[in-house]
Design a protein around this motif. Structure first.
Motif, PDB file in Angstrom:
ATOM      1  N   LYS A  75     -61.833  -0.787 -23.052  1.00 36.15           N
ATOM      2  CA  LYS A  75     -60.563  -1.427 -23.413  1.00 36.15           C
ATOM      3  C   LYS A  75     -59.885  -0.506 -24.415  1.00 36.15           C
ATOM      4  O   LYS A  75     -60.499  -0.099 -25.399  1.00 36.15           O
ATOM      5  CB  LYS A  75     -60.820  -2.806 -24.032  1.00 36.15           C
ATOM      6  N   TYR A  76     -58.653  -0.138 -24.182  1.00 33.91           N
ATOM      7  CA  TYR A  76     -57.974   0.843 -25.031  1.00 33.91           C
ATOM      8  C   TYR A  76     -56.556   0.359 -25.309  1.00 33.91           C
ATOM      9  O   TYR A  76     -55.782   0.139 -24.365  1.00 33.91           O
ATOM     10  CB  TYR A  76     -57.966   2.210 -24.333  1.00 33.91           C
ATOM     11  N   GLU A  77     -56.235   0.140 -26.563  1.00 37.82           N
ATOM     12  CA  GLU A  77     -54.927  -0.375 -26.980  1.00 37.82           C
ATOM     13  C   GLU A  77     -54.526  -1.620 -26.195  1.00 37.82           C
ATOM     14  O   GLU A  77     -53.428  -1.725 -25.658  1.00 37.82           O
ATOM     15  CB  GLU A  77     -53.863   0.721 -26.856  1.00 37.82           C
ATOM     16  N   GLY A  78     -55.494  -2.551 -26.098  1.00 40.78           N
ATOM     17  CA  GLY A  78     -55.218  -3.854 -25.505  1.00 40.78           C
ATOM     18  C   GLY A  78     -55.256  -3.899 -23.991  1.00 40.78           C
ATOM     19  O   GLY A  78     -55.074  -4.960 -23.394  1.00 40.78           O
ATOM     20  N   GLN A  79     -55.503  -2.759 -23.338  1.00 36.76           N
ATOM     21  CA  GLN A  79     -55.514  -2.705 -21.875  1.00 36.76           C
ATOM     22  C   GLN A  79     -56.930  -2.340 -21.402  1.00 36.76           C
ATOM     23  O   GLN A  79     -57.553  -1.430 -21.943  1.00 36.76           O
ATOM     24  CB  GLN A  79     -54.511  -1.643 -21.398  1.00 36.76           C
ATOM     25  N   GLU A  80     -57.429  -3.027 -20.399  1.00 40.90           N
ATOM     26  CA  GLU A  80     -58.744  -2.709 -19.850  1.00 40.90           C
ATOM     27  C   GLU A  80     -58.628  -1.625 -18.777  1.00 40.90           C
ATOM     28  O   GLU A  80     -57.726  -1.654 -17.942  1.00 40.90           O
ATOM     29  CB  GLU A  80     -59.377  -3.956 -19.231  1.00 40.90           C
ATOM     30  N   TYR A  81     -59.567  -0.688 -18.815  1.00 35.76           N
ATOM     31  CA  TYR A  81     -59.636   0.367 -17.814  1.00 35.76           C
ATOM     32  C   TYR A  81     -61.053   0.455 -17.270  1.00 35.76           C
ATOM     33  O   TYR A  81     -61.981  -0.173 -17.791  1.00 35.76           O
ATOM     34  CB  TYR A  81     -59.241   1.723 -18.430  1.00 35.76           C
ATOM     35  N   LEU A  82     -61.200   1.261 -16.233  1.00 35.09           N
ATOM     36  CA  LEU A  82     -62.512   1.524 -15.670  1.00 35.09           C
ATOM     37  C   LEU A  82     -62.630   3.036 -15.532  1.00 35.09           C
ATOM     38  O   LEU A  82     -61.702   3.700 -15.067  1.00 35.09           O
ATOM     39  CB  LEU A  82     -62.616   0.857 -14.288  1.00 35.09           C
ATOM     40  N   ILE A  83     -63.770   3.585 -15.940  1.00 32.39           N
ATOM     41  CA  ILE A  83     -64.030   5.012 -15.751  1.00 32.39           C
ATOM     42  C   ILE A  83     -65.004   5.144 -14.590  1.00 32.39           C
ATOM     43  O   ILE A  83     -66.122   4.635 -14.653  1.00 32.39           O
ATOM     44  CB  ILE A  83     -64.604   5.656 -17.029  1.00 32.39           C
ATOM     45  N   VAL A  84     -64.577   5.795 -13.507  1.00 30.83           N
ATOM     46  CA  VAL A  84     -65.448   5.935 -12.343  1.00 30.83           C
ATOM     47  C   VAL A  84     -65.513   7.394 -11.918  1.00 30.83           C
ATOM     48  O   VAL A  84     -64.596   8.180 -12.162  1.00 30.83           O
ATOM     49  CB  VAL A  84     -64.961   5.092 -11.139  1.00 30.83           C
ATOM     50  N   SER A  85     -66.600   7.750 -11.283  1.00 29.26           N
ATOM     51  CA  SER A  85     -66.757   9.085 -10.714  1.00 29.26           C
ATOM     52  C   SER A  85     -65.985   9.171  -9.390  1.00 29.26           C
ATOM     53  O   SER A  85     -65.900   8.185  -8.648  1.00 29.26           O
ATOM     54  CB  SER A  85     -68.235   9.356 -10.474  1.00 29.26           C
ATOM     55  N   GLU A  86     -65.428  10.353  -9.095  1.00 33.33           N
ATOM     56  CA  GLU A  86     -64.663  10.502  -7.856  1.00 33.33           C
ATOM     57  C   GLU A  86     -65.503  10.181  -6.626  1.00 33.33           C
ATOM     58  O   GLU A  86     -64.977   9.717  -5.613  1.00 33.33           O
ATOM     59  CB  GLU A  86     -64.109  11.930  -7.737  1.00 33.33           C
ATOM     60  N   ARG A  87     -66.818  10.393  -6.692  1.00 27.91           N
ATOM     61  CA  ARG A  87     -67.646  10.114  -5.501  1.00 27.91           C
ATOM     62  C   ARG A  87     -67.720   8.621  -5.184  1.00 27.91           C
ATOM     63  O   ARG A  87     -68.167   8.237  -4.107  1.00 27.91           O
ATOM     64  CB  ARG A  87     -69.037  10.742  -5.665  1.00 27.91           C
ATOM     65  N   ASP A  88     -67.303   7.767  -6.139  1.00 18.25           N
ATOM     66  CA  ASP A  88     -67.250   6.331  -5.874  1.00 18.25           C
ATOM     67  C   ASP A  88     -65.867   5.881  -5.406  1.00 18.25           C
ATOM     68  O   ASP A  88     -65.631   4.685  -5.224  1.00 18.25           O
ATOM     69  CB  ASP A  88     -67.655   5.549  -7.133  1.00 18.25           C
ATOM     70  N   ILE A  89     -64.941   6.815  -5.244  1.00 18.68           N
ATOM     71  CA  ILE A  89     -63.627   6.497  -4.690  1.00 18.68           C
ATOM     72  C   ILE A  89     -63.702   6.663  -3.178  1.00 18.68           C
ATOM     73  O   ILE A  89     -64.064   7.729  -2.673  1.00 18.68           O
ATOM     74  CB  ILE A  89     -62.533   7.418  -5.273  1.00 18.68           C
ATOM     75  N   LEU A  90     -63.394   5.593  -2.452  1.00 18.24           N
ATOM     76  CA  LEU A  90     -63.531   5.622  -0.997  1.00 18.24           C
ATOM     77  C   LEU A  90     -62.291   6.189  -0.315  1.00 18.24           C
ATOM     78  O   LEU A  90     -62.390   6.930   0.655  1.00 18.24           O
ATOM     79  CB  LEU A  90     -63.785   4.202  -0.482  1.00 18.24           C
ATOM     80  N   ALA A  91     -61.108   5.796  -0.808  1.00 13.40           N
ATOM     81  CA  ALA A  91     -59.889   6.180  -0.104  1.00 13.40           C
ATOM     82  C   ALA A  91     -58.693   6.028  -1.028  1.00 13.40           C
ATOM     83  O   ALA A  91     -58.752   5.365  -2.071  1.00 13.40           O
ATOM     84  CB  ALA A  91     -59.698   5.310   1.140  1.00 13.40           C
ATOM     85  N   VAL A  92     -57.594   6.678  -0.614  1.00 11.95           N
ATOM     86  CA  VAL A  92     -56.311   6.545  -1.287  1.00 11.95           C
ATOM     87  C   VAL A  92     -55.400   5.725  -0.380  1.00 11.95           C
ATOM     88  O   VAL A  92     -55.325   5.981   0.827  1.00 11.95           O
ATOM     89  CB  VAL A  92     -55.690   7.926  -1.577  1.00 11.95           C
ATOM     90  N   VAL A  93     -54.717   4.715  -0.967  1.00  9.08           N
ATOM     91  CA  VAL A  93     -53.774   3.898  -0.202  1.00  9.08           C
ATOM     92  C   VAL A  93     -52.398   4.531  -0.342  1.00  9.08           C
ATOM     93  O   VAL A  93     -51.879   4.668  -1.452  1.00  9.08           O
ATOM     94  CB  VAL A  93     -53.754   2.441  -0.727  1.00  9.08           C
ATOM     95  N   GLN A  94     -51.811   4.962   0.787  1.00 10.65           N
ATOM     96  CA  GLN A  94     -50.546   5.710   0.728  1.00 10.65           C
ATOM     97  C   GLN A  94     -49.396   4.884   1.282  1.00 10.65           C
ATOM     98  O   GLN A  94     -49.568   4.075   2.182  1.00 10.65           O
ATOM     99  CB  GLN A  94     -50.687   7.019   1.523  1.00 10.65           C
TER     100      GLN A  94
END
Lengths: 94, 94, 94, 94, 94, 94, 94
Positions: A75-94
Motif C-alpha cells: 500500500k503506497y500513499e493510500g493506494q494498494e498495489y501488487l508487485i508481480v513477476s512478468e512470468r506470472d503475467i498471462l496476457a495483455v488486453v488490447q
C-alpha cells in the motif's frame, strides 16, 4: 514511487469496473483463476546467464491478466498495489 | 483482443463438435486426458538463455491437442478462452 | 493427421502381435515396465538453449520400446494413438 | 537387435557366475547395492545444450557395475536384458 | 562492518517510522507480506555461468521492499540487521 | 581393476587406524558425519555443457574426507571399496 | 592440513569470544540463525559450465557469518573445524 526490481512490475488491480468494460469475467470452475490489472511501473528486466539484460514485454499502462495467487501486496500513499513477476503475467488486453 | 505473453497461446476450446469431425475421442483410461482447441492468438515467443527469441511452432487457426489440466480460463466479450503455454500443446491436428 | 510438437512422437501401441514376432515379453517384476509401439509421426525436434533445433533420433516406422506410464492417449479416426516425448523412448527394435 | 537411444545402454545382467570370477560380492549393508552386467549395445550419446553429441564412455563388451534399482527390464528372443542410462553406471571392471 | 557475499545485501529493517512517511502499510490479507528496509551494505554481485560478475541493481541508501520471511538476522554493535539475497528484494521506494 | 566412470572415484574406507594417525575424530553431534578414505581409482572426469571434460581435483593416493551416506559399496577380490562422486568429497587431508 | 575441495572452506567456529568483540549476537527469533567463524583453509574454487574456475570471494583469516545448519564437522589434531560451501557464507565481518 515504487520501482520494481528485475522482471517485476507494479500493478493496480482492477477488481470490478474494468471487467465490465472489457467483458472479461471468470467462469465458475476449479481451474486457476486470473485477475486483471494495469501496469504502473516496470523493472529494468531480468539478467540472462550470458549477462544480457532483457527488457520486459509489457509497459506502463498495459492492461494485463495475471495469475490470481501471484505477487505481493503493498500500500503506497493510500493506494494498494501488487508487485508481480512478468512470468506470472498471462496476457495483455488490447 | 487478448495478446498472450511469451510462449503462451489463447485457445478456444472445442468441446464436442470438432471431436465428431476429426474423430478424436478419448478412451476411458486413467492416463492423462488431452483436449482439443483452436488457436486464437499466439505470443511473441520465449527468450532463450542467449537472448534469442524463439517463435512458436503453432499459429493462429491451428487445431491443437493440449493437456487437459493445463492453462487458465478467461472470458472475453462473452466467449470463454484458455491461455496455455506452448509446452502443454501436444500436437497439431492437420 | 496428428503432427506432434517439439520432441514428441505419435505412436501406435503394439499390444500383443509384435511381442510374439520380436520375442519381447516383459518379465514379472516390480521394475518399470516398457511397452512397444510403432512411430506414426515425429515432431520437428527440441530447441536447445542456443536456439539450435535438434532433430529426433527416431523416424516414422521405427519400432520402439517406451516407458509404460509415459504419454497421452488420443483416438483419431477410430484408431488409438499415444503421444510421447522422445526422452521416454528407451530403444529402437531393429 | 535392441538399439538404445541417447546415453542408454543395453545390459545382460550377470547374476552369479561373474561375481565368482571377478570376486565382487556385495556386503550385507543398508547402502545402495550395485549389480554387474555386460554391455550388449550402446546408444549414440547424449546431446549437450550446445548441440554437440557426446559419445558414451563405455563400449560393447564392457563389464560394468550399475545401481541396482536403475533401468528397465526387457526380454528379447528369449533373453532378458536391462536398459540403463550411462549416468547409472558406476564403474567398469577391467 | 558486515560485508555481504555475492548478491546479498545488509538491511536495516524499518519497522514503523518509514511506513508512516512513505505511506506504505500492509493490507490485512493472506498474501505474502513485504517489509521495508534501508540498504547498509551490498555484495560484489553474483557470478554468472559465463564467469561474468553482475553488479547489484540496488545501492547503499536505497529504501527497499523485501519478502517478509527472507533473510537472516544479525546483531552488530548493538544494531540489528538483516542479510537478504537481492532476489528477495521486490522494489525500491524512490 | 575397478575403473569408475565420470567424476566418480573408488575409495578404500579408513575406519579406525587413520583416524588415530591424522587425529580426525568425529564429535558427537547431530550434524552430517564425514568419513575418511584413500583414493584407489579416479574417473576420467565430468563432461561440461560445452563438451569440455574436467579432470578431477583428487588423485590416486589422496586421503579424503567424504559425506558419510554417500557412495555405493562394492567388494572386489576380497577387499571392500566405496564408489563415490567427487561432489561428495569434502576435503583432502594432507 | 585439511584442504577443502571446490568452493568449500574450512572454518574454526567462534562460539563466544568473538561475538563479544565484534558485538554480534543473535536476537531471539524464529528466523534462520547465523554463526561466526574464521576461515582456516579455502578450496580452489568452483568450475563453471564453461570450464572456467572461479576463485572464492573469501580468504584465509576472514571472519565470516554463515548459516547455522550448514557444513560438516571434523576434528583434526584435537581441534574441531567445520567444512562449509561458500554459498552458505552470508558475509565477512571486517
Amino acid at each position: 514511487m515504487i520501482k520494481p526490481l528485475g522482471d517485476r512490475v507494479v500493478i493496480k488491480v482492477l477488481e470490478g469496473e474494468m471487467k465490465t468494460k472489457s467483458g472479461i469475467v471468470l467462469p465458475d470452475t476449479a481451474k486457476e483463476k486470473p485477475q486483471e490489472g494495469e501496469i504502473i511501473e516496470v523493472g529494468t528486466g531480468k539478467v540472462l546467464d550470458n549477462g544480457q539484460r532483457v527488457a520486459l514485454d509489457v509497459k506502463v499502462g498495459d492492461k494485463i491478466i495475471f495469475s490470481k495467487y501471484a505477487g505481493t501486496e503493498v500500500k503506497y500513499e493510500g493506494q494498494e498495489y501488487l508487485i508481480v513477476s512478468e512470468r506470472d503475467i498471462l496476457a495483455v488486453v488490447q
